[in-house]
Write an enzyme that holds these catalytic residues in place. Structure first.
Site, PDB file in Angstrom:
ATOM      1  N   GLN A  98       0.642  -1.159   0.015  1.00 56.40           N
ATOM      2  CA  GLN A  98      -0.102   0.086  -0.203  1.00 56.40           C
ATOM      3  C   GLN A  98       0.713   1.464  -0.002  1.00 56.40           C
ATOM      4  O   GLN A  98       0.374   2.259  -0.132  1.00 56.40           O
ATOM      5  CB  GLN A  98      -0.996   0.105   1.194  1.00 56.40           C
ATOM      6  CG  GLN A  98      -1.843  -1.204   1.393  1.00 56.40           C
ATOM      7  CD  GLN A  98      -2.535  -1.398   2.596  1.00 56.40           C
ATOM      8  OE1 GLN A  98      -3.407  -0.716   2.991  1.00 56.40           O
ATOM      9  NE2 GLN A  98      -2.059  -2.171   3.484  1.00 56.40           N
TER      10      GLN A  98
ATOM     11  N   HIS B 148      -1.464   1.567  -4.177  1.00 58.86           N
ATOM     12  CA  HIS B 148      -1.927   3.034  -3.952  1.00 58.86           C
ATOM     13  C   HIS B 148      -1.157   3.923  -4.843  1.00 58.86           C
ATOM     14  O   HIS B 148      -0.937   5.203  -4.474  1.00 58.86           O
ATOM     15  CB  HIS B 148      -1.891   3.279  -2.394  1.00 58.86           C
ATOM     16  CG  HIS B 148      -3.063   2.525  -1.759  1.00 58.86           C
ATOM     17  ND1 HIS B 148      -3.090   2.539  -0.431  1.00 58.86           N
ATOM     18  CD2 HIS B 148      -3.986   1.861  -2.384  1.00 58.86           C
ATOM     19  CE1 HIS B 148      -4.072   1.671  -0.129  1.00 58.86           C
ATOM     20  NE2 HIS B 148      -4.748   1.497  -1.119  1.00 58.86           N
TER      21      HIS B 148
ATOM     22  N   CYS C 211      -1.007  13.079 -15.740  1.00 61.47           N
ATOM     23  CA  CYS C 211      -1.522  14.242 -16.474  1.00 61.47           C
ATOM     24  C   CYS C 211      -3.011  14.158 -16.363  1.00 61.47           C
ATOM     25  O   CYS C 211      -3.620  13.209 -16.517  1.00 61.47           O
ATOM     26  CB  CYS C 211      -1.077  14.458 -17.698  1.00 61.47           C
ATOM     27  SG  CYS C 211      -2.017  15.835 -18.630  1.00 61.47           S
TER      28      CYS C 211
ATOM     29  N   GLY D 238       2.739  -4.366   8.899  1.00 69.63           N
ATOM     30  CA  GLY D 238       2.693  -3.206   9.109  1.00 69.63           C
ATOM     31  C   GLY D 238       1.534  -2.323   8.534  1.00 69.63           C
ATOM     32  O   GLY D 238       1.822  -1.346   8.026  1.00 69.63           O
TER      33      GLY D 238
ATOM     34  N   SER E 225      -2.566  -0.945   9.297  1.00 68.52           N
ATOM     35  CA  SER E 225      -3.545  -0.720  10.328  1.00 68.52           C
ATOM     36  C   SER E 225      -4.960  -1.531  10.000  1.00 68.52           C
ATOM     37  O   SER E 225      -5.813  -2.057  10.838  1.00 68.52           O
ATOM     38  CB  SER E 225      -3.999   0.669  10.423  1.00 68.52           C
ATOM     39  OG  SER E 225      -4.436   1.217   9.494  1.00 68.52           O
TER      40      SER E 225
HETATM   41  C1  BJW Z   1       4.216  -0.970  12.550  1.00 67.70           C
HETATM   42  C2  BJW Z   1       5.421  -0.491  12.664  1.00 67.70           C
HETATM   43  C3  BJW Z   1       6.790  -1.120  12.870  1.00 67.70           C
HETATM   44  C4  BJW Z   1       3.782   0.845  13.189  1.00 67.70           C
HETATM   45  N1  BJW Z   1       6.628  -2.227  12.314  1.00 67.70           N
HETATM   46  N2  BJW Z   1       4.401  -2.104  11.907  1.00 67.70           N
HETATM   47  C5  BJW Z   1     -16.518   2.070   4.358  1.00 67.70           C
HETATM   48  C6  BJW Z   1     -16.416   0.801   4.169  1.00 67.70           C
HETATM   49  C7  BJW Z   1     -15.455   0.325   3.409  1.00 67.70           C
HETATM   50  C8  BJW Z   1     -14.779   1.235   2.414  1.00 67.70           C
HETATM   51  C9  BJW Z   1     -14.884   2.468   2.481  1.00 67.70           C
HETATM   52  C10 BJW Z   1     -15.995   3.116   3.358  1.00 67.70           C
HETATM   53  N3  BJW Z   1     -15.952   4.276   3.234  1.00 67.70           N
HETATM   54  C11 BJW Z   1     -14.973   4.658   2.265  1.00 67.70           C
HETATM   55  C12 BJW Z   1     -14.610   3.576   1.856  1.00 67.70           C
HETATM   56  C13 BJW Z   1     -13.450   3.417   0.798  1.00 67.70           C
HETATM   57  C14 BJW Z   1     -12.062   3.859   0.960  1.00 67.70           C
HETATM   58  C15 BJW Z   1     -11.882   3.140   2.523  1.00 67.70           C
HETATM   59  O1  BJW Z   1     -11.360   2.029   2.799  1.00 67.70           O
HETATM   60  N4  BJW Z   1     -11.858   4.160   3.667  1.00 67.70           N
HETATM   61  C16 BJW Z   1     -11.546   3.698   4.933  1.00 67.70           C
HETATM   62  C17 BJW Z   1     -10.911   4.876   5.731  1.00 67.70           C
HETATM   63  C18 BJW Z   1     -12.946   3.187   5.368  1.00 67.70           C
HETATM   64  N5  BJW Z   1     -11.143   3.047   0.087  1.00 67.70           N
HETATM   65  C19 BJW Z   1     -11.155   3.794  -0.968  1.00 67.70           C
HETATM   66  O2  BJW Z   1     -11.615   4.988  -1.203  1.00 67.70           O
HETATM   67  C20 BJW Z   1     -10.211   3.187  -1.904  1.00 67.70           C
HETATM   68  N6  BJW Z   1     -10.926   3.153  -3.244  1.00 67.70           N
HETATM   69  C21 BJW Z   1     -11.719   2.169  -3.271  1.00 67.70           C
HETATM   70  O3  BJW Z   1     -12.378   1.464  -2.396  1.00 67.70           O
HETATM   71  O4  BJW Z   1     -12.681   2.673  -4.520  1.00 67.70           O
HETATM   72  C22 BJW Z   1     -13.791   1.980  -4.363  1.00 67.70           C
HETATM   73  C23 BJW Z   1     -14.713   2.722  -3.495  1.00 67.70           C
HETATM   74  C24 BJW Z   1     -14.968   3.940  -3.718  1.00 67.70           C
HETATM   75  C25 BJW Z   1     -15.776   4.785  -2.855  1.00 67.70           C
HETATM   76  C26 BJW Z   1     -16.464   4.327  -1.919  1.00 67.70           C
HETATM   77  C27 BJW Z   1     -16.440   2.616  -1.867  1.00 67.70           C
HETATM   78  C28 BJW Z   1     -15.667   2.096  -2.665  1.00 67.70           C
HETATM   79  C29 BJW Z   1      -8.911   3.889  -2.132  1.00 67.70           C
HETATM   80  C30 BJW Z   1      -8.194   3.845  -0.993  1.00 67.70           C
HETATM   81  C31 BJW Z   1      -6.818   4.715  -1.180  1.00 67.70           C
HETATM   82  C32 BJW Z   1      -6.149   5.054   0.126  1.00 67.70           C
HETATM   83  N7  BJW Z   1      -4.918   5.803  -0.080  1.00 67.70           N
HETATM   84  C33 BJW Z   1      -4.022   6.240   0.864  1.00 67.70           C
HETATM   85  C34 BJW Z   1      -3.727   7.566   0.933  1.00 67.70           C
HETATM   86  C35 BJW Z   1      -2.571   7.890  -0.216  1.00 67.70           C
HETATM   87  C36 BJW Z   1      -2.247   9.297  -0.184  1.00 67.70           C
HETATM   88  C37 BJW Z   1      -0.876   9.106  -0.384  1.00 67.70           C
HETATM   89  O5  BJW Z   1      -0.145   8.377   0.425  1.00 67.70           O
HETATM   90  O6  BJW Z   1      -0.116  10.221  -0.482  1.00 67.70           O
HETATM   91  O7  BJW Z   1      -3.258   5.145   1.128  1.00 67.70           O
HETATM   92  S1  BJW Z   1      -4.858   6.433   2.506  1.00 67.70           S
HETATM   93  C38 BJW Z   1      -3.665   5.614   3.547  1.00 67.70           C
HETATM   94  O8  BJW Z   1      -4.050   4.589   4.187  1.00 67.70           O
HETATM   95  C39 BJW Z   1      -2.738   5.220   2.419  1.00 67.70           C
HETATM   96  C40 BJW Z   1      -1.989   3.987   3.015  1.00 67.70           C
HETATM   97  O9  BJW Z   1      -1.378   3.134   1.803  1.00 67.70           O
HETATM   98  C41 BJW Z   1      -3.373   3.476   3.399  1.00 67.70           C
HETATM   99  C42 BJW Z   1      -3.262   2.297   4.717  1.00 67.70           C
HETATM  100  O10 BJW Z   1      -2.584   2.926   5.559  1.00 67.70           O
HETATM  101  P1  BJW Z   1      -1.374   1.782   6.429  1.00 67.70           P
HETATM  102  O11 BJW Z   1      -0.581   1.347   5.438  1.00 67.70           O
HETATM  103  O12 BJW Z   1      -2.281   0.531   6.917  1.00 67.70           O
HETATM  104  O13 BJW Z   1      -1.037   2.790   7.479  1.00 67.70           O
HETATM  105  P2  BJW Z   1      -1.567   3.237   8.959  1.00 67.70           P
HETATM  106  O14 BJW Z   1      -0.675   4.459   9.374  1.00 67.70           O
HETATM  107  O15 BJW Z   1      -2.944   3.237   8.999  1.00 67.70           O
HETATM  108  O16 BJW Z   1      -1.098   2.010   9.928  1.00 67.70           O
HETATM  109  C43 BJW Z   1       0.210   1.542  10.102  1.00 67.70           C
HETATM  110  C44 BJW Z   1       0.458   0.367  10.923  1.00 67.70           C
HETATM  111  O17 BJW Z   1       1.770   0.104  11.116  1.00 67.70           O
HETATM  112  C45 BJW Z   1      -0.233   0.410  12.412  1.00 67.70           C
HETATM  113  O18 BJW Z   1      -0.901  -0.770  12.359  1.00 67.70           O
HETATM  114  C46 BJW Z   1       0.944   0.488  13.280  1.00 67.70           C
HETATM  115  O19 BJW Z   1       0.594  -0.401  14.376  1.00 67.70           O
HETATM  116  C47 BJW Z   1       1.999  -0.282  12.499  1.00 67.70           C
HETATM  117  N8  BJW Z   1       3.413  -0.172  12.856  1.00 67.70           N
HETATM  118  N9  BJW Z   1       5.458   0.746  13.417  1.00 67.70           N
HETATM  119  C48 BJW Z   1       5.349  -2.841  12.118  1.00 67.70           C
HETATM  120  N10 BJW Z   1       8.077  -0.276  13.152  1.00 67.70           N
HETATM  121 ZN    ZN Z   2      -0.937  15.826 -20.637  1.00 67.08          ZN
END
Ligand code: BJW
Ligand code: ZN
Length: 239
Positions: free
Chosen positions: A101, A119, A127, A187, A189
């Site tokens: 991710q 992601h 563009c 790693g 959430s």
């Molecule tokens: C360690 C550590 C160490 C710390 N060792 N571990 C309701 C239900 C279901 C879905 C949805 C909903 N409402 C909306 C949605 C859809 C939405 C979604 O899921 N939202 C939720 C918040 C509910 N999803 C989307 O929109 C996705 N598209 C999609 O579903 O399209 C169809 C659709 C659209 C609309 C509605 C419904 C369906 C797209 C998701 C894109 C997410 N993009 C991001 C941002 C990118 C921006 C950028 O980076 O510039 O990607 S969000 C952000 O979170 C980023 C990450 O990749 C993503 C996941 O986070 P991650 O990697 O888990 O990080 P953290 O910080 O959350 O956790 C870190 C973890 O590490 C923790 O557990 C720590 O304990 C651990 N840790 N130190 C090991 N040393």
């Molecule tokens: Zn262009």
């Protein structure tokens, strides 16, 4: 923990097909902030507020400033021993797929080649007019950046909230999750979909699933083993 660790290591060594799902926690050990949690603030902005197409339409300068700040930070970071261990899993297992991710590119820098960056990648721009995707390592990137082909506004090639992931990536990930003997979830959430559902897909398809995370997550109840600890300390022990 010692016997759980031994069990996961045995499963990984015996796997004919191995999949790995990573999130921000694996890069936290390289000094890249996570999105959520105590240290999880990106310069006082919540990803949910800036990582949307609506935010970009409203104020592309603000969004690009946020990305510039992150590009500056990530440019100084290097892969850590957990990224390197994932490269070694790929080398050892004939059927391997990494689903990340993370947009920071650290898996590629470490040497991973069989991967889906579901992601996107912070070092690519797209563009908004002609759709061309190009590598861009400018730090800082000029604000606002424009396409050299059609002069359209460029955006980060990143999947924002409410946007669909690439169909090709999803198909590739689904195949890996349904066919793997073992899935390592490192790693993340486990709250952002669709990746939040990937561990269930592998589990329902009969895979052994292990999580590596210092904290409990929504995955903890469904996985076979939760290894509590930091990625850079635990993942290399699985080799
Ligand atoms: C360690 C550590 C160490 C710390 N060792 N571990 C309701 C239900 C279901 C879905 C949805 C909903 N409402 C909306 C949605 C859809 C939405 C979604 O899921 N939202 C939720 C918040 C509910 N999803 C989307 O929109 C996705 N598209 C999609 O579903 O399209 C169809 C659709 C659209 C609309 C509605 C419904 C369906 C797209 C998701 C894109 C997410 N993009 C991001 C941002 C990118 C921006 C950028 O980076 O510039 O990607 S969000 C952000 O979170 C980023 C990450 O990749 C993503 C996941 O986070 P991650 O990697 O888990 O990080 P953290 O910080 O959350 O956790 C870190 C973890 O590490 C923790 O557990 C720590 O304990 C651990 N840790 N130190 C090991 N040393
Ligand atoms: Zn262009």
């Amino acid at each position: 923990m010692a016997s759980d660790l031994g069990l996961v290591r045995e499963k990984v060594a015996a796997a004919r097909s191995l999949a790995v799902l990573t999130g921000a926690g694996i890069s936290a050990d390289s000094g890249v902030p996570t999105f959520r949690g105590a240290d999880g603030l990106w310069r006082n902005f919540r990803a949910e507020d800036l990582a949307t197409p609506e935010a970009f339409d409203r104020d592309p300068r603000l969004v690009w400033e946020w990305y510039n700040w992150r590009r500056e930070l990530i440019a100084t970071k290097r892969p850590n021993p957990a990224h390197t261990a994932v490269v070694e899993f790929e080398r050892r297992c004939a059927q391997f797929w990494l689903i990340t991710q993370n947009v920071d590119g650290l898996h590629r820098s470490a040497g991973s080649t069989k991967l889906s960056e579901i992601h996107g990648n912070i070092w690519k721009v797209r563009c908004t007019v002609c759709g061309v995707i190009e590598d861009n390592h400018d730090v800082p990137i000029p604000i606002l950046p424009f396409c050299r082909h059609c002069k359209g506004l460029l955006r980060p090639h990143i999947v924002w909230f409410g946007e669909s992931l690439s169909g090709g990536d999803l198909a590739r990930c689904s195949a890996a999750l349904r066919s793997c003997d073992v899935l390592l979830v490192i790693g993340t959430s486990g709250i952002v979909y669709p990746a939040a559902g990937f561990a269930s897909v592998a589990k329902e398809s009969g895979a052994f699933v292990a999580e590596i995370n210092p904290d409990a997550t929504p995955h903890s109840g469904l996985v076979d083993v939760s290894l509590k600890g930091r990625a850079k300390e635990v993942v290399p022990l699985l080799l």
